[in-house]
Structure formats: C-alpha cells, structure tokens
Design a protein around this motif. Structure first.
Motif: not given
Length: 627
Positions: A382-391, A418-422, A436-438
């Motif tokens: 999902d978008s959240a997981r892909m965001n975390n991979i990129e970050t 969340l503060d570091t972009g995850y 969970g975050v990350g």
C-alpha cells in the motif's frame, strides 16, 4: 725645752718653706672666707651680680622682682605659633596649648640660688665665676604632657579614620561600588615629642604630625566595576568557530541572563587581594551542557554517487566536520574574552575531518566499478509501505564505508517515527502483523542483506523474520520464488540490527534506487573488485507446517457488515542457505544461514454487528479465504 730634732738628711730650709706655705694657705682661706661672707652679706636676699637668664640681667634683683621682670619677657608659650600639619590638614596652636609653660618664680629662684648651692668650695667657685665672668642661665620651660595630649586628642578625630575595604555588588544590572579607605590613627605621644623639639627652640615653626596609616587589602575596585559594566553592557554571543551554513548556533545570553550567572569573588594574587569578575563556571557549564547535544556530532562523509559514464563521483551532499564541545576550555575562553571586553566568543570545539570530502576523486578512494547489485520487489504494497521504503532507502544513498569498517544499518537509519517522515504500515510484532510506524523498512534491509550476501562481504549480524513474508520471495514478474526464502533480513530500531564489514582495501560506496511505479528497490555497491566470487545453495523449504486456523477480530472502526482480511496464512518451514566466498580459487570463508519460519494464521476483522461473524464453520465458510 729640748731643741726640735730633725731626721737625719732632711734639710732645715725645706722645713722652713713648708711652714711658710702652710701659713700662707691658711691666710688665703681666711681672706676668701671673709670676702665670701661679705659678698653674701651685701647680696643677701638678692641675685648675685653677673647672673643672666637668657638675655635678661637679674643682678641684684630679689626673687620677687626677678619673677616679675621675667614674666613680661618670656611669653613664647602664649604668643608663639606652632603649625601642626598632616596631609592637607593643619592647625595653628600656641605652645601653651600643647602644654609648654614658663614659670617666672621657678626661673627667678633658679637665678637666686646660683652661687648659693652646694658645699663651700662649690659656692666660692661659683661666686668667683660670677664676679669675674658672670653666668648666663638658660630659661627653664615646663612641658605638661597631659595638656599636650588633651589638645592632640581633640584634633585626632579630624585625622583618624577607620580602614574600609572596597566592595563591589550588583543590584540588577547596576554595579554598586563602595570605595576603600586608608585607615589613619595619630600617634599622639610621638607627635607631642616632635612638637616639643620645635618648642625648645622658642621659635615658631611647622611640624608634621606622626600618623600611622593602615591600608585595606582592597582599596580600589574601579577597574573591576568597569569590567562588570562592560560584561553587562550587551548580550553575549557564543559561536562555532569558522561556522558553516548548517552548523548550530549562535547562542545569545542577554544581560539579564548574564547578571544571574555573574559572580564577584575575592582572590589572592601576587599583588595582594583583588576582586575577580566572571561568570559562574558551574552555571556556565550547565548552560553549555544543555547545548552540547546540539553541537556534538560525528564526522559525516560527503554523500556522492558514481557516474557510470564519467567514472567519477558526483556530489550529493557536502561532508560535515565532526565537532565535540570542550566545555572546560570553553569556560576558560569565555572568562578570558569577557575580561577583555569581547561579546562574541568562539567556543572551543574539537573538529574532526571526515574520511571522504567533496573534493575526493573516485580513483583516490578506490571507487572504480560496480561490485554488487541486488533488486527486490514489493508488488501489493500500500502507499504507506511504499512511502516507508522510499524514506528508509534514501538514508543510504551516497553513503561511504571505509576499508575495515563495520557498517550498522540501525545506526544509519536513526529514528523511525512520524516526525522523520515514516507512516503507519503493517509490521510483524510478536506473533501478530499489526499497523506500526515504519512498516516496509525490512524491504530495504532485505535488499541490503542480499547485496552484501552476493557481493561476498562478511555478515556480522542478521536476523530473519518470524514468518515468511511473501514480498521477499517475489520475482520481477510478481510471481513468488520460494528459492528466495531464507534470504530476508529484519531490523527493529534499536534492538535488531543488520551489520556487515567492508573487508577490502578500498572504500565502498552504496547507492539505493526506488521505483514506486514498478515496485522495485535496487541497492548498488561501488568499489574496486578484489576478484572474490560467491557460490551459494539452499535446502529449500523443509519441515513445512500448515498455518493455524484463521483468527477473527471485531474492529470498532469498521462498519457493520464489513469484513477485512489483515493478515494472510503462511505455512511454517525451515530453510538453510549456504554461501562460499572464493578469491583466486581459494575459499575465503563459508557462511551457513539457518532460518525457522513459524506457521502464520490468517486474520480477519469485521465491523460490530456483522452477521455470521465469527463464522460457525470456518472450514466451509471462511471469509478470509474469500478476501
């Protein structure tokens, strides 16, 4: 009568001479005695002739007349003037006020008694001297010390003063100064003695009073007061020396803050006591310690990537010089600079230049070619997981690893929040997959592990997942490849890490690339190959175990009638992966990675009030299998 007999040999003429002389002497004594008696008779009750008191002729005067005569002549104690002086103070005083007296009666008696005192021989001698030459007597003055002391005590209050120590205090931003004072005390006996010496000359004159001075240990604090005023005159700026654009600081201390930290203390020096004006070192230490974490940093290499066409490095981010605040030396420096009137003060910073700077060339570092590259896929994320991979992947792009350095993925990742972009995504926590975050970071760690694994670098620390995650077995076409089982790696900051060592003689450059559209992440290692190769094998999945029955959970966030599968069943298994690393036909080492995956149950959630949930017969009516 019988004639006088003489001793044989004694001349008769000598006897006659002695007899004559004896008779003459008796006659002389008789004459002098008669004359003296006559002289005393003539001057009975009067001063003998030829007697002077100073320049005053008292011959023939009765003691009463002589006293009266002297009374008008010797008035120095009343009309004389003695000028007592100390510094810029002076007092004009008559000798009588200092206790000097002239007694006419006493001096008249002294003159009258001259020639009349002592034995007859002494008197006769004195009278002969008077008659022949006269006698000048010195006037006799009397010094009444009590009177002199009383007068000097009366003026001592104008001379005497206590010893006062100079002091320095603060009232808000105002510097208060109490000047010091030299103590003075008149030495009255010594001063009277000096005055008496002058008065004996019967002349007017000036005499210095004898005064004992006592100096305070601190007499003048004007310089220290000026230092304090200068310190409080404007804010104090603390700066990083030769600060770059992204360096921390400056920090400003207002005059109100400075006055709270200021101390005024007495100190001993080679020149005696003085006041020291400074900032309280303990308060200053506390202030600096609070900013220490913001200042201190490890040196960071420049971040670059390797241009495959030019074979050179391209700067992404400039290096950061390592900094460590030296608090003790900074306190000393602040103290010295403030005392000199400076209000912009550079802190004492120990700087460390990183190993790779923006001016280093690729060949200089041994970055000449691609030595390892691996790609993993994340279809279905999902978008959240892909965001975390990129970050997470961005944290490693352009990072250098020194020869012999062991690299820690957790250290480089840093804080995952969340503060570091995850974002919140699915993670494995205990025996559950939860939000969970990350979530998705392990896609990055798995990709790194495979790049290390197939590049032939030593793996120092690696942990597998609790169960098989199908993302890590995907092929480029989206299908699963079970052969990839056992080649995953998990990280969980800060407890579970992935570490490896660059055991070559050259620097290692890591690059990461993420393609969200095509759902892949690629990790690249650039260095100079030392000829090592890798052979590997896998046992494949062994000792398989069926997953447990599905788990059904009510989720109040879901609407009635909504059923959602949040975890998928995976069978358990064991797998052993073996890696052999060679160079020049010789085995460098062999690794064996054993992984045991737990069977994993599917999990379905449903909204409150949903019919037939949980199902009575999951085997025939399993909503999880339908989703």
């Amino acid at each position: 009568m019988s004639p006088m007999k003489t001793e044989p040999g004694f001349p008769k003429i000598l006897i006659k001479i002695i007899a004559a002389l004896s008779g003459g002497f008796l006659l002389f004594v008789l004459v002098i005695g008669l004359s003296t008696l006559g002289f005393r008779g003539i001057y009975d009750g009067r001063v003998f002739p030829g007697i002077y008191l100073g320049a005053i002729n008292l011959s023939g005067q009765t003691p009463t007349d002589a006293a009266e005569l002297l009374r008008g002549e010797f008035n120095y104690p009343e009309v004389g003037r003695i000028n007592l002086q100390y510094d810029d103070l002076s007092w004009e005083v008559a000798p009588a006020e200092l206790g000097l007296f002239f007694s006419p009666n006493y001096n008249a008696e002294l003159a009258f008694n001259t020639g009349r005192e002592g034995g007859i021989i002494k008197r006769i001698a004195a009278q002969i001297q008077v008659l022949r030459y006269g006698i000048i007597l010195a006037p006799q003055f009397v010094l009444d010390e009590k009177t002199g002391i009383e007068y000097l005590e009366s003026i001592a209050s104008e001379v005497n003063q206590p010893t006062i120590e100079a002091s320095l205090n603060l009232d808000g931003l105002e510097v208060l100064v109490q000047p010091g004072q030299i103590g003075r005390e008149m030495d009255i006996p010594a001063s009277l003695e000096v005055a008496a010496l002058q008065m004996r000359t019967l002349q007017d004159g000036s005499i210095p009073l004898i005064v004992t001075e006592s100096y305070p240990e601190i007499l003048d604090v004007s310089a220290q007061a000026e230092t304090a005023r200068k310190i409080l005159s404007q804010p104090l700026a603390l700066i990083i020396p030769e600060a770059k654009e992204n360096d921390p600081g400056p920090w400003s201390l207002s005059p109100q803050q400075l006055v709270e930290m200021m101390i005024i203390e007495r100190v001993s020096s080679g020149n005696g006591e003085t006041y020291r004006i400074a900032l309280d070192p303990e308060q200053l230490r506390t202030y600096l310690e609070k900013r220490e974490n913001n200042i201190n940093r490890e040196p960071q290499n420049a971040r670059m990537y390797f241009d495959d066409d030019t074979k050179d490095l391209v700067l992404i981010e400039q290096e950061k010089v390592g900094m460590e605040l030296d608090i003790d030396q900074s306190i000393i420096e602040i103290d010295q600079q403030l005392a000199e009137g400076n209000h912009e003060i550079a802190l004492i910073i120990d700087k460390t230049i990183p190993g790779v700077t923006g001016v280093n060339a690729a060949e200089e570092l041994g970055i000449t070619e691609l030595v390892s590259s691996e790609t993993t896929y994340f279809y279905g994320s999902d978008s959240a997981r892909m965001n975390n991979i990129e970050t997470a992947a961005a944290k490693f792009h352009g990072i250098f690893i020194a020869p012999g350095e062991t690299f820690s993925m957790v250290e480089q990742l840093g804080d995952i929040s969340l503060d570091t972009g995850y974002a919140e995504a699915w993670i494995i926590y205990g025996d559950r997959t939860i939000k969970g975050v990350g979530g998705g970071v392990c896609q990055v760690s798995t990709t790194l592990f495979r790049t290390v694994f197939f590049g032939g670098f030593p793996v120092i620390e690696r942990s597998s997942h609790s169960y098989r995650v199908l993302y890590y077995e995907q092929r480029a076409n989206g299908n699963n490849n079970p052969k990839l089982a056992g080649l995953d790696a998990t990280v969980y900051v800060p407890l579970v890490d992935l570490k490896f060592t660059n055991d070559t003689e050259h620097w290692l450059l890591m690059e990461t690339y993420v393609n969200i559209g095509q759902r892949w992440i690629t990790w690249k290692f650039y260095s100079t190959s030392d000829g090592r190769t890798v052979d590997w094998s896998t046992t494949g999945l062994k000792q398989k175990k069926d997953p447990p029955d599905p788990i059904y959970e009510e989720n109040p966030e879901l609407a009635k009638g909504v059923v959602k599968q949040v975890d998928w069943a995976v069978e358990g298994a064991t797998v052993t992966v073996t890696r052999d690393v060679y160079r020049d036909g010789e085995t460098l080492w062999q690794d064996i990675f054993k992984t045991k995956y737990q069977p994993w149950a599917a999990v379905c959630q449903y909204g409150p009030g949903t019919n037939k949930m949980p199902p009575e017969n999951p085997d025939t009516d399993d909503p999880c299998n339908k989703n």
